[in-house]
Design a protein around this motif. Structure first.
Motif, PDB file in Angstrom:
ATOM      1  N   ALA A 181       0.954  -1.250   0.005  1.00  0.00           N
ATOM      2  CA  ALA A 181      -0.036   0.118   0.109  1.00  0.00           C
ATOM      3  C   ALA A 181       0.845   1.185  -0.038  1.00  0.00           C
ATOM      4  O   ALA A 181       0.810   2.415  -0.628  1.00  0.00           O
ATOM      5  CB  ALA A 181      -1.174  -0.010   1.172  1.00  0.00           C
TER       6      ALA A 181
ATOM      7  N   LEU B  74       0.650   0.591  -4.602  1.00  0.00           N
ATOM      8  CA  LEU B  74      -0.039  -0.497  -5.129  1.00  0.00           C
ATOM      9  C   LEU B  74      -0.884  -1.130  -4.444  1.00  0.00           C
ATOM     10  O   LEU B  74      -1.116  -0.895  -3.170  1.00  0.00           O
ATOM     11  CB  LEU B  74       1.017  -1.530  -5.510  1.00  0.00           C
ATOM     12  CG  LEU B  74       2.206  -1.262  -6.554  1.00  0.00           C
ATOM     13  CD1 LEU B  74       3.423  -2.168  -6.252  1.00  0.00           C
ATOM     14  CD2 LEU B  74       1.734  -1.164  -7.780  1.00  0.00           C
ATOM     15  N   ALA B  75      -2.005  -1.576  -5.112  1.00  0.00           N
ATOM     16  CA  ALA B  75      -3.237  -2.200  -4.631  1.00  0.00           C
ATOM     17  C   ALA B  75      -2.936  -3.629  -4.265  1.00  0.00           C
ATOM     18  O   ALA B  75      -1.834  -4.185  -4.921  1.00  0.00           O
ATOM     19  CB  ALA B  75      -4.395  -2.130  -5.283  1.00  0.00           C
ATOM     20  N   GLU B  76      -3.708  -4.098  -3.492  1.00  0.00           N
ATOM     21  CA  GLU B  76      -3.358  -5.569  -2.930  1.00  0.00           C
ATOM     22  C   GLU B  76      -4.054  -6.482  -4.261  1.00  0.00           C
ATOM     23  O   GLU B  76      -5.136  -7.118  -3.963  1.00  0.00           O
ATOM     24  CB  GLU B  76      -3.990  -6.091  -1.632  1.00  0.00           C
ATOM     25  CG  GLU B  76      -3.377  -7.002  -0.787  1.00  0.00           C
ATOM     26  CD  GLU B  76      -3.672  -7.140   0.604  1.00  0.00           C
ATOM     27  OE1 GLU B  76      -4.559  -7.960   1.015  1.00  0.00           O
ATOM     28  OE2 GLU B  76      -3.356  -6.219   1.460  1.00  0.00           O
ATOM     29  N   SER B  77      -3.211  -6.723  -5.129  1.00  0.00           N
ATOM     30  CA  SER B  77      -3.520  -7.344  -6.349  1.00  0.00           C
ATOM     31  C   SER B  77      -2.329  -7.888  -7.175  1.00  0.00           C
ATOM     32  O   SER B  77      -1.117  -7.300  -6.754  1.00  0.00           O
ATOM     33  CB  SER B  77      -4.403  -6.455  -7.282  1.00  0.00           C
ATOM     34  OG  SER B  77      -4.801  -6.913  -8.470  1.00  0.00           O
TER      35      SER B  77
END
Lengths: 1103, 170
Positions: free
Chosen positions: B83, B87-90
C-alpha cells in the motif's frame, strides 16, 4: 533619422503567442519571434530555413497509413510504414526490397504490359514491385503485379489499379532491374494501426494494439551492403500469464482429467448452515446455484430465504457476471491443484491426502497424509498418529488455455439449418463452418454500391447495410440463448468501404464504418433482419475484434436465432475537392463466424475445454484457487509498453494495471513471452513476472510507459506514476513501488525521450510538458513548454517525434494535419531554470499536403536523425511518405541546398538542343507522384522555375549562358551535363518567414520616457548578419510590404543567382509609423537563408 | 560319639552357616536399599520427563503463537509495503502474500509436529523411567525378601549342623 538601434542576436525563443509578447521585460524577450514559419532557431541562436522534404514513395496503394521508428541496430535504423494489412520498411528514403531482385529481360507492348525476368521467381499476385532504370513512364512508380508464371507477370499502377499499356512505355533501357517491395502481412486492418505502439526489444519489436493480440516483428536477416534487412511478423504466445487475481467469490473449477484436454466445469461449495456468507458469495444447495445477497448470512436456507439468496446461473461468478464468452477462447487459465479440504465427517483411509486450512487464508493450507485407516474426525496436526505432514508436491500450480466452451451450440447441430441474408462471399454457411480466421471472400458477406458525383451531392455519403446470419433450430430443438459471438474477417474486419473511380480525377476519401450487432430470435422464420425479439445489442467501431452480445432472455427457447448486423459507412470527400468526381462507393460487411451459446445452467454446459500446458493436475478435486488470463478478446490486449531491465512491460488493457514479463522472458525465436507469476509451488522469485495495480482515486487506462533512470514513468489521464524498486537491486515482484509522482494527466500520445528529459502531451492535448527530476528537490517536475505558444497547439497535439541531430527539435503533428516543432534543449535539470532552448516554429508544407503521421528515422543519407512524415494531398487523397532532409551546415553550397518539399531526384533525364526553342531543354523523368502539379526545378543550385508535371516528366528550357533564359541564362546544356541526378531536385518550393517582436524597451526603441508601448515608431534601416544566404531574400516590417535584399559585391556588382552572401548586409527600409514596426523577412524560392543576427535602427516618438 | 572329624566339620559348617546367614541378610538389605534409591531416582527422572513434556507442550504453543505473530507481522509488513508503495493488494502482491501465508502455515504445522514429537518423546521417557523405578522397587523388595529367607535358612542349617556336631560328642 533613427534615434535608437537594437540587435536580436538570438532567435532561440522562437515564435510566441500574442498574449506572451506582452512580457516586454522578460529577459529572454529579445530572442523571441512574432512569426517563425518554415524556419527555426538553431542551438547556436541563429535562424535557418527548414530543409525541404524528399519523397520516399507513396504508402502502399497510396492509402492512409503511419510511420514508426525502428532502429533495432543503431547503424541500420529503419522506419516502418503501416497501412491496412501490411507493414513496409524504409531506410532513409529508400523502401526495402526482398532479397530476390531480378533484371528485366523484357516488357511486352501488351495492355497490361507483361514483365519478363530471366530467372524464375516466387513472387505472388498482389505483390508490389518497383522497376529501376526502366522506361521513363515506369520510373519512381510502384506497380502491383499479377503473376502469369514464374518468369512473367503483368503490371498495374499501385495507386489506381489501372493496367499499364506496354505500347506506351517505349524501349526498355539496358540494365533495368525489378525489385519486390518487402511487404509483411499484418493483422492491423481497418485503421487499427493508428493506435498501435511498438516496443523495441533488441532485434525485435513488440507491436501492441488494444484490440488485437501483440505481434512480434523480428529481423530474420540483417542488412548488408547489397541487400536490405528482412523481417517477419508473428503473434506472440503468452506463457503462463498474466492473470487476473484468483477468484474470491467461492467459484470453483472442477477438472475432468489431470492432463491433456480437460473440461473445466464451474461449481460452488455446498451450502453450510453454520457458515457465515458474505454478500456476493456463491453456494450450491439442492443442485441450484445461489448468490448471497447480504453480508453475515448465516443459517438461511437458500431455497426458503429469497431475501438472503438469489438463484443464479453459474456464469454470474466470472467475467463480470457474463460467464464464459466465445471471446474467451484462447484465454489462459491458471489452476492451483491441491488435495480436497479435510472434512471432519469424512473417513479417510491410510495414504489419503487432505488440505487443512483452518484460517481460510489463501495459500495457508497445509497438506496431510492419513497414517491410519478409518481416520475420522481427527484434526490434522493435532497428533502424530493419525496424520503426517505431506512432504513436497502435495499441491501445484499449472496453467492452460481455453479451447472451447461447453455451452456452445454445435455449429452442425443435427436438424439445424443456416439462415441469413449475407449470402455473398462464402455465404451464410461460411459463418458456421467452424473456421474463425478467414477472409471476407470466404465469409458471410453482404455489400451495397452506389454511384455518386460528389460535387452535386456535396457533404458525406452514408450507406447502410442491414443483414443477418443465424440458425433455424426448429428441425433440431428450440434453443435458449445466453450469448452470441461474432468474429471479424482477417482482411477487412467486419466492414470496409471501397471507392472506385469513373473518368476524371481519382481521389481518395475519408472513410468510416461502424456496426451494430443485434441478437434476435423468433419462434418462426424471420421476415427481415430486424424481425423477431431483440435479445441484446452491441455497437462498435472496432472492426477487428470479436464481439459478444449477451441475451437479456435466457429462459425462452427459440426456433430461430440470428445476429443482425447493421453497418453504416460514411464517406467524406477530400476537403479540397474542387471538381466533380463521379465514383462508385461499395460498402461491404462480412462476418467470418457466428457462435451461439446456451445458458450454462449447472451441468456440463457450465464448462470450458482447456488444454493443460503446464504440469499435470494432481487430481480432479474441485479447484478453489484459480485465475483467468488478463488479456484476451474478452478483456482486451495491452496497447502500450516498454522494455526495461530485461522485462517487457505491458499496460493499457486494464485500468491502473501494468504487467511485466519474467526477466528476459521474451523469446524472439519462439515468439513467446513468459509471464509466470510464481513457480509451480507458488513461490514468488525475483525473476518472476510482475503484476501491479496502482492505487488511485480513479480507474484510468494507462497510455504509455517510458523507461527512465529512476525506473519507469507511467502516464495516464489521472497523472504520472513512477515504477521503481524501493530497495537496491532490480525491480522485482518483492521490490517494487509505484507511487503517483505528479498529477499532470496525459493524453494518449506517445511521449518522447529527449537528451535529459521526457516530453509528453498533457491530457487536453494543448500543453506539451517536459518531465524530469529536479536536481535539487529530487522530485519530478513538468514545466509547460507550450505556455507561450498555445496559438500553435490550438488544434491539439496528436503526435510527437524527437530529432536529436543535427538540430534538436521536438516535432509535433496537430490534429488538423499541421506540422510544428520546438528547437529544444535542456542542460540544467532544475525547475527554477527554463530550458536552454525552446523555440517554436510552424511548418506548412510547400506541397500544401497535410501531415498525417510523423516519426523520426534515419535521414536521407542515413547518418542523422530526420523527420519522416506521412502526408496527404487533400485534393487527391493520396498519401506520401516524405523524409525531411538535413538542416543546412555552415559552408553548404547552393548545390547542396534542398529547399523544396515532396521532392525527388530525377530517375532519368534527356536533353535536347532544339526543344523547346530557342536553346533546347532538359527533360526530367521520374516525377510520377507529382503529375498534374506545378513544381519547382532546383537544378545544380539554380532556381530553374516552375513547371507542370505531365506523365511523370517536365522539360526545363536551357538559358543562353549569358543572361537570357532559365536561371538568368545560367542553366545551360553544358551545365546540365555536368550535374549528377542527385544534384537535381524537383519539388514544391515553400515560403519561409520570420519576424521579430516589437522593440519596446527604452534602450532598444529609443523611447526616452519609459517603454515604447503605445508610442509610434518607424524603422529607417536594418542590418543583418548572414551566412551562405542566396538571393531572393526580402525584408520589411510587414509581410504585405517587403523589399528584396539586393546583395552586392564590394565593387557594387550585384550577386548572381548562383552566388551566396556571407557577411553583414545593411540597407534602408521603407516603413510607416505604427505601434508595431516589427522587422520581418521572407524567402519564397529554394535558396538558403541563414541569419546570425538582425539589427534595427528606428525612431520612436515619445509622448 | 568321640570328637572326630565330623564333629569339627559339623561345628565348622554350623559356624559358617550362622555367619553366612548373618552376612547374607545384611548384604541383601543393602542391595535392596540401593535398588530403592535407584528407583527413587528413576521416579524423579520420570517426573522430570513429565515436566519436560508439559514444558514442551507449553513451549510449542508459545512457538506457534510466536510463529503466527511473525507470520502476521510479515504479511502485515508486506501489505503495508504494498500500500505504501502505491500499489493495490492485487497481482504480484497477492502472490507474495499467498506465498508468505503458505510458508507461515507450513512452519506452524512443523512447529506443532515437532512439539508433538518431542512431547511424545518425553512421555515415553517418563513412562520408561516410571517403569524402571517400579522394576527396581520390585527387585529391591525381592532382594530384601531373599536376604531374610537366606538368613533364616542359614541359621536353620547352622543350628542343624551345630546339633549334629554336639551329637557327635554325646
Amino acid at each position: 533619422m533613427p534615434n535608437a538601434s537594437y540587435v536580436q542576436d538570438s532567435f532561440a525563443g522562437g515564435e510566441k503567442s500574442q498574449l506572451a509578447q506582452g512580457r516586454i521585460t522578460d529577459r529572454e524577450y529579445r530572442t523571441w519571434l512574432n512569426v517563425c514559419v518554415n524556419g527555426f532557431p538553431i542551438e547556436a541562436g541563429g535562424w535557418t530555413r527548414r530543409p525541404g522534404s524528399m519523397y520516399a514513395g507513396h504508402t502502399r496503394g497510396g492509402k492512409v497509413g503511419r510511420v514508426y521508428r525502428w532502429d533495432f541496430a543503431a547503424a541500420t535504423p529503419y522506419t516502418m510504414e503501416f497501412t491496412d494489412s501490411f507493414i513496409r520498411f524504409r531506410h532513409g528514403t529508400g523502401i526495402t526490397f526482398t532479397q530476390d531482385g531480378q533484371f528485366v529481360a523484357a516488357i511486352s507492348t501488351a495492355n497490361p504490359a507483361v514483365v519478363q525476368t530471366p530467372l524464375p521467381n516466387v513472387w505472388a499476385t498482389g505483390n508490389t514491385v518497383i522497376i529501376a532504370g526502366g522506361p521513363p513512364l515506369t520510373q519512381n512508380r510502384q506497380f502491383v503485379i499479377t503473376v502469369i508464371d514464374t518468369t512473367h507477370f503483368s503490371i498495374a499502377d499501385a495507386l489506381t489499379g489501372a493496367t499499364i499499356d506496354g505500347s506506351t512505355l517505349g524501349a526498355l533501357p539496358a540494365g533495368a532491374t525489378v525489385g519486390r517491395v518487402q511487404e509483411i502481412a499484418s493483422p492491423y486492418i481497418a485503421g487499427s494501426w493508428a493506435s498501435l505502439h511498438a516496443v523495441q526489444a533488441e532485434t525485435n519489436a513488440v507491436l501492441l494494439q488494444g484490440a488485437l493480440p501483440p505481434q512480434l516483428l523480428s529481423v530474420t536477416a540483417p542488412s548488408s551492403s547489397i541487400s536490405d534487412a528482412q523481417f517477419s511478423l508473428a503473434g506472440i504466445t503468452f506463457l503462463d500469464g498474466p492473470y487476473l487475481d484468483p477468484f474470491t467469490n467461492g467459484v470453483q473449477a472442477v477438472p475432468s482429467a489431470q492432463s491433456g484436454n480437460v473440461t473445466l466445469t464451474l461449481a460452488f461449495p455446498q451450502y453450510s448452515a453454520t457458515q457465515a456468507y458474505q454478500k456476493g458469495q456463491f453456494v450450491t444447495s439442492s443442485s441450484v446455484n445461489y448468490q448471497s445477497l447480504t453480508n453475515d448470512n448465516v443459517g438461511n436456507t437458500p431455497v426458503s430465504s429469497p431475501s438472503f439468496w438469489a438463484a443464479i446461473s453459474a456464469g454470474v461468478a466470472i467475467n463480470n457476471g457474463k460467464g464464459f464468452l466465445g471471446t474467451d477462447v484462447g484465454r489462459l487459465v491458471r489452476l492451483f491443484s491441491e488435495p480436497p479440504l479435510w472434512v471432519a465427517a469424512t473417513t479417510y483411509a491410510v495414504g489419503n491426502v487432505v488440505a487443512y486450512n483452518p484460517t481460510g487464508q489463501p495459500g495457508a493450507a497445509t497438506y496431510w497424509t492419513s497414517l491410519v485407516g478409518a481416520n475420522t474426525g481427527n484434526i490434522p496436526g493435532n497428533d502424530t498418529t493419525h496424520w503426517t505432514l505431506t512432504p513436497g508436491n502435495a499441491a501445484n500450480w499449472t496453467w492452460g488455455q481455453i479451447l472451447s466452451l461447453g455451452n456452445q451450440i454445435s455449429q452442425t447441430l443435427a436438424g439445424s439449418v443456416n439462415i441469413g441474408s449475407m449470402t455473398a462471399g462464402g455465404g451464410v454457411n461460411a459463418a458456421f463452418d467452424g473456421i474463425i480466421a478467414q477472409a471476407s471472400a470466404s465469409s458471410a458477406e453482404q455489400s451495397t454500391s452506389t454511384f455518386v458525383n460528389f460535387i452535386p451531392i456535396g457533404g458525406n455519403v452514408t450507406q447502410t447495410i442491414d443483414g443477418y446470419v443465424g440458425k433455424n433450430y426448429s428441425g433440431a430443438s428450440a434453443q435458449k440463448i445466453e450469448h452470441a459471438t461474432a468474429y471479424p474477417t482477417v482482411d477487412i474486419g467486419f466492414a470496409a468501404t471501397g471507392v472506385t473511380f469513373g473518368a476524371g480525377a481519382q481521389h481518395q476519401y475519408n472513410l468510416s464504418q461502424s456496426i451494430t450487432f443485434n441478437l434476435r430470435a423468433k419462434a418462426t422464420a424471420p421476415a427481415s433482419p430486424s424481425d423477431g425479439t431483440l435479445l441484446g445489442s452491441a455497437t462498435t467501431s472496432n472492426l477487428v475484434s470479436p464481439i459478444s452480445v449477451i441475451s437479456s432472455d435466457q429462459v425462452t427457447a427459440w426456433n430461430y436465432v440470428w445476429i443482425e448486423a447493421v453497418g453504416t459507412s460514411i464517406v467524406t470527400p477530400p476537403p479540397g475537392l474542387a471538381t466533380g468526381n463521379a465514383v462508385t462507393i461499395t460498402f461491404t460487411m462480412a462476418i467470418a463466424e457466428v457462435q451461439f451459446f446456451n445458458p450454462p445452467g449447472t451441468g456440463t454446459g457450465n464448462a470450458v475445454s482447456i488444454e493443460v500446458l503446464g504440469p499435470p493436475l494432481l487430481n480432479t478435486a474441485p479447484i478453489i484457487s484459480w485465475r483467468l488470463g488478463a488479456y484476451s478478446n474478452t478483456t482486451g490486449w495491452p496497447n502500450c509498453g516498454c522494455y526495461h531491465e530485461g522485462r517487457l512491460w505491458l499496460a493499457g488493457a486494464i485500468g491502473n494495471r501494468f504487467d511485466a514479463s519474467v526477466s528476459n522472458g521474451l523469446s524472439g525465436a519462439a515468439a513467446t513471452l513468459n509471464m509466470a507469476p510464481t513457480d509451480q509451488n507458488g513461490v514468488v522469485g525475483a525473476a518472476n513476472a510482475i503484476t501491479g495495480v496502482v492505487n488511485s482515486d480513479g480507474v484510468n487506462p494507462i497510455f504509455w510507459l517510458m523507461p527512465d533512470l529512476q525506473g519507469i514513468i507511467m502516464g495516464s489521464q489521472a497523472g504520472e506514476w513512477l515504477i521503481s524498486g524501493p530497495a537496491a537491486g532490480p525491480i522485482a515482484p518483492g521490490n517494487i513501488q509505484a507511487p503517483r509522482v505528479t498529477r499532470i494527466g496525459c493524453a494518449n500520445v506517445e511521449p518522447r525521450k529527449t537528451d535529459h528529459t521526457t516530453v509528453f502531451v498533457q491530457r487536453y492535448t494543448r500543453k506539451v510538458m517536459e518531465y524530469f527530476t529536479d536536481v535539487y528537490s529530487g522530485k519530478f517536475a513538468a514545466p509547460n513548454l507550450s505556455k507561450d505558444t498555445l496559438h500553435i497547439t490550438k488544434p491539439g497535439v496528436a503526435e510527437l517525434a524527437w530529432q536529436q541531430a543535427v538540430i534538436p527539435i521536438i516535432w509535433m503533428r496537430g490534429n488538423d494535419g499541421s506540422l510544428f516543432g520546438s528547437t529544444y534543449k535542456r542542460d540544467t535539470l532544475a525547475t527554477a531554470v527554463g530550458p536552454t532552448a525552446n523555440g517554436w516554429h510552424r511548418h506548412p508544407l510547400g506541397s500544401g499536403r497535410t501531415v498525417q503521421s510523423i516519426a523520426t528515422g534515419p535521414s536521407v543519407g542515413g547518418s542523422l536523425d530526420a523527420l519522416t512524415m506521412v502526408t496527404l494531398d487533400a485534393a487527391t487523397g493520396i498519401y506520401h511518405v516524405e523524409v525531411m532532409t538535413d538542416a543546412a551546415d555552415e559552408g553548404n553550397t547552393l548545390i547542396q541546398a534542398t529547399y523544396v518539399d515532396d521532392a525527388v531526384n530525377p530517375a532519368s533525364i534527356s536533353t535536347s538542343n532544339v526543344t523547346p526553342a530557342p536553346y533546347g531543354g532538359l527533360t526530367i523523368n521520374g516525377l510520377w507522384h507529382l503529375n498534374g502539379k506545378t513544381v519547382t526545378a532546383w537544378l545544380g543550385g539554380l532556381d530553374c522555375g516552375d513547371y507542370a508535371v505531365a506523365n511523370g516528366s517536365i522539360t526545363v528550357p536551357y538559358g543562353d549562358g549569358v543572361s537570357a533564359g532559365t536561371a538568368q541564362g545560367l542553366f545551360t546544356a553544358v551545365y546540365a551535363a555536368s550535374l549528377t541526378l542527385s544534384q537535381m531536385l524537383v519539388g514544391f518550393t515553400f515560403t519561409s518567414q520570420g519576424q521579430l517582436v516589437r522593440p519596446a524597451l527604452p534602450q532598444e526603441s529609443g523611447a526616452r520616457s519609459g517603454p515604447a508601448v503605445g508610442k509610434v515608431r518607424r524603422h529607417h534601416k536594418f542590418a543583418v548578419q548572414l551566412e551562405g544566404t542566396g538571393i531572393g531574400l526580402q525584408f520589411g516590417t510587414r509581410f504585405t510590404k517587403l523589399f528584396p535584399a539586393l546583395f552586392r559585391q564590394p565593387n557594387d556588382v550585384a550577386y548572381l543567382v548562383n552566388q551566396q552572401f556571407t557577411g553583414v548586409f545593411k540597407t534602408t527600409l521603407q516603413d510607416d509609423y505604427s505601434f508595431d514596426s516589427m522587422l520581418c523577412w521572407q524567402q519564397t524560392r529554394p535558396y538558403p537563408v541563414n541569419i546570425a543576427n538582425l539589427a534595427g535602427m528606428l525612431e520612436t516618438q515619445d509622448e | 560319639m568321640a570328637l572326630g572329624a565330623s564333629t569339627f566339620s559339623s561345628f565348622a559348617g554350623a559356624a559358617s552357616d550362622l555367619f553366612s546367614g548373618i552376612t547374607g541378610g545384611m548384604s541383601a538389605g543393602i542391595k535392596a536399599e540401593g535398588m530403592l534409591a535407584e528407583a527413587t531416582s528413576y521416579n524423579e527422572a520420570a517426573a522430570l520427563a513429565l515436566l519436560n513434556e508439559q514444558y514442551t507442550k507449553t513451549a510449542t504453543a508459545v512457538k506457534e503463537v510466536q510463529n503466527e505473530r511473525e507470520v502476521y507481522q510479515t504479511i502485515s509488513q508486506q501489505e503495508a509495503g504494498v500500500a505504501g508503495g502505491g500499489l493495490a493488494e492485487s497481482g504480484s502482491a497477492l502472490d507474495l502474500l499467498r506465498d508468505s501465508a503458505s510458508q507461515g502455515a507450513l512452519s506452524h504445522a512443523i512447529i506443532g509436529q515437532q512439539g508433538l514429537i518431542t512431547e511424545a518423546g518425553y512421555q515415553e521417557q517418563h513412562d520408561s523411567y516410571v517403569q524402571m523405578a517400579a522394576t527396581l522397587q520390585d527387585m529391591a523388595q525381592k532382594e530384601k525378601d531373599t536376604g531374610l529367607f537366606g538368613e533364616i535358612g542359614s541359621f536353620l542349617t547352622g543350628g542343624v549342623k551345630l546339633a549334629a556336631g554336639i551329637a557327635t560328642l554325646v
